[in-house]
Design an enzyme around this catalytic site. Sequence first.
Site, PDB file in Angstrom:
ATOM      1  N   GLU A 277       5.688  -3.212  11.640  1.00 41.84           N
ATOM      2  CA  GLU A 277       4.400  -2.520  11.693  1.00 41.84           C
ATOM      3  C   GLU A 277       3.391  -3.456  11.064  1.00 41.84           C
ATOM      4  O   GLU A 277       3.550  -3.863   9.921  1.00 41.84           O
ATOM      5  CB  GLU A 277       4.446  -1.201  10.915  1.00 41.84           C
ATOM      6  CG  GLU A 277       3.081  -0.534  10.881  1.00 41.84           C
ATOM      7  CD  GLU A 277       2.865   0.339   9.670  1.00 41.84           C
ATOM      8  OE1 GLU A 277       3.858   0.776   9.059  1.00 41.84           O
ATOM      9  OE2 GLU A 277       1.693   0.568   9.333  1.00 41.84           O
TER      10      GLU A 277
ATOM     11  N   ASN B  91       0.805  -1.240   0.000  1.00 41.18           N
ATOM     12  CA  ASN B  91       0.000   0.000   0.000  1.00 41.18           C
ATOM     13  C   ASN B  91       0.824   1.270   0.000  1.00 41.18           C
ATOM     14  O   ASN B  91       0.332   2.349  -0.289  1.00 41.18           O
ATOM     15  CB  ASN B  91      -0.981  -0.021   1.178  1.00 41.18           C
ATOM     16  CG  ASN B  91      -0.272  -0.084   2.521  1.00 41.18           C
ATOM     17  OD1 ASN B  91       0.920  -0.344   2.588  1.00 41.18           O
ATOM     18  ND2 ASN B  91      -1.022   0.169   3.580  1.00 41.18           N
TER      19      ASN B  91
ATOM     20  N   CYS C  20      -2.857   0.600   7.254  1.00 44.93           N
ATOM     21  CA  CYS C  20      -2.797  -0.033   8.581  1.00 44.93           C
ATOM     22  C   CYS C  20      -3.449   0.873   9.620  1.00 44.93           C
ATOM     23  O   CYS C  20      -3.879   0.430  10.669  1.00 44.93           O
ATOM     24  CB  CYS C  20      -1.342  -0.262   8.981  1.00 44.93           C
ATOM     25  SG  CYS C  20      -0.464  -1.330   7.873  1.00 44.93           S
TER      26      CYS C  20
END
Length: 494
Positions: free
Chosen positions: A265, A169, A299
């Site tokens: 992450e 992304n 996220c």
Amino acid sequence: MPEEFFETLSNHATPPVYRFFNGKEWVESASGKTVEIHSPIDDSVVGALQVVTIVEIDAVMTSAKTGQAKWEATPLNQRVKIMHLAADWIRHFEEYLSTLLAKEIGKSMGEAKSEIVRTADLIDYYADEVQSMRGETLDSDNFPGYDKGRIGLIERVAWGTVLAIAPFNYPVNLTASKLAPALLMGNAVVFKPPTQGGISALHLAQAFLKAGVPEGALTCVTGTGSDIGDYLVSHPGIDCITFTGNSDTGEAIAKKAGMKTLVFECGGNNPALVLPDADMNLTAREIIKGAFSYAGQRCTAIKYVLGMPDTLASLQTVIMKQMPELVHMGDPRSPETKLVGPVVSIAAAEHIQSLIGETVKAGAKIITGGRRTNAFVEPTILSDVRPEMPAVREEVFGPVVSFITVKDIGEAVGIINASRFGLQASVFTQDEGAGIVVAKQLNVGTVQINGSPQRGPDHFPFLGVKRSGLGVQGVHYSLEEMSRLRPIVINKPR
Ligand code: G3P
């Protein structure tokens, strides 16, 4: 011209087959295997990536080991200059890279340009910040029982070879957010781009190489996670892994990696808690942006909204009024499109639709959206949702947000803290003091008061707890994570 600058990246066939970078040059793999990358906009072939072999990975690790020693010996001021030049190259090719990004991952041109500009600014910021990194000296007699017989020289040094794994992304920005600190701290980087987004990511890597990152200091190995992932993460040549991606993959990497430094992450599944006194216009705007930017594939996207019945009822009314002005699903290259283009693949869209279906079957209602055409999923709002329903239990990586009614703030806090995820949370209230009181009860990385969750500004600390991450990112924090302390103790003759 981009053609010359990126000339060595592919074979220029139609569609192009991209090469991997072995530390010295862009080459084709002996595997003869490639993986095709299709645009989520129209399923057209953007290009293909090599699937490298185990032998090629071992050779890359050897190149990294040799290259790292020389790279760490390069004066910091030269490493800084190379980073600033890489940032300049990225700015120079903003239009070219943005167009590629929009086509490869379906990001709107506005969001793609913002990613490119943000990346150049981020690299410059890292290169400036690293010059303020300090070691320290310690005297032994500070501690009871010790005389002045020992002096500690504490410096920061590289881990060695860092494996950087970036997500689809932000294949440019989140690649740079890993490569820049790792390289600036003197590590060699073995870069594993995402499959979707990998072509854009390789173009970014070329900016670092053309800026002067020397032989072996940066290598790029491509192939799907199932092809080469396990071998890479468990390779003894890797000292540290920095990864952004979904929580299941993160957990699998952590299990396979062994004793390595891990900076992850992972998924967020982020909540927004709306208190009765919240400014509804501001809250609605932030929730729409937070839930639907880049079709919810962040996220830090808002995935569920908690509030008491009257609060959610009035919020829903305001959101439905604002949606037509703020959200328009369409081709991400069209200026009419706002926030919602296609999701990254048809398979991803099908998974999102199945989660919507299962949640409705469990009793939720569709307020708006819920339908799909190929990789395009309508911006969807579900009401009457409970935390155990699929659309909240799983991270729906798409344009879907669920409304959960609670009887009081205590119930909302309990739902948020019971989640397996803990990246960010938003609290909306006109009383910032009350917002801080609630924020202190939430077991998440960052709490945003009156704002939707986001990683930026990029010098802020960014971290997840529970299944949302390991370690801390954010400019200064990433530079620290990409290095270790090396104490040298001088014992004076006694
Ligand atoms: O999904 C990647 C995560 O880092 C989100 O970044 O800037 O959209 O909050 P951002």
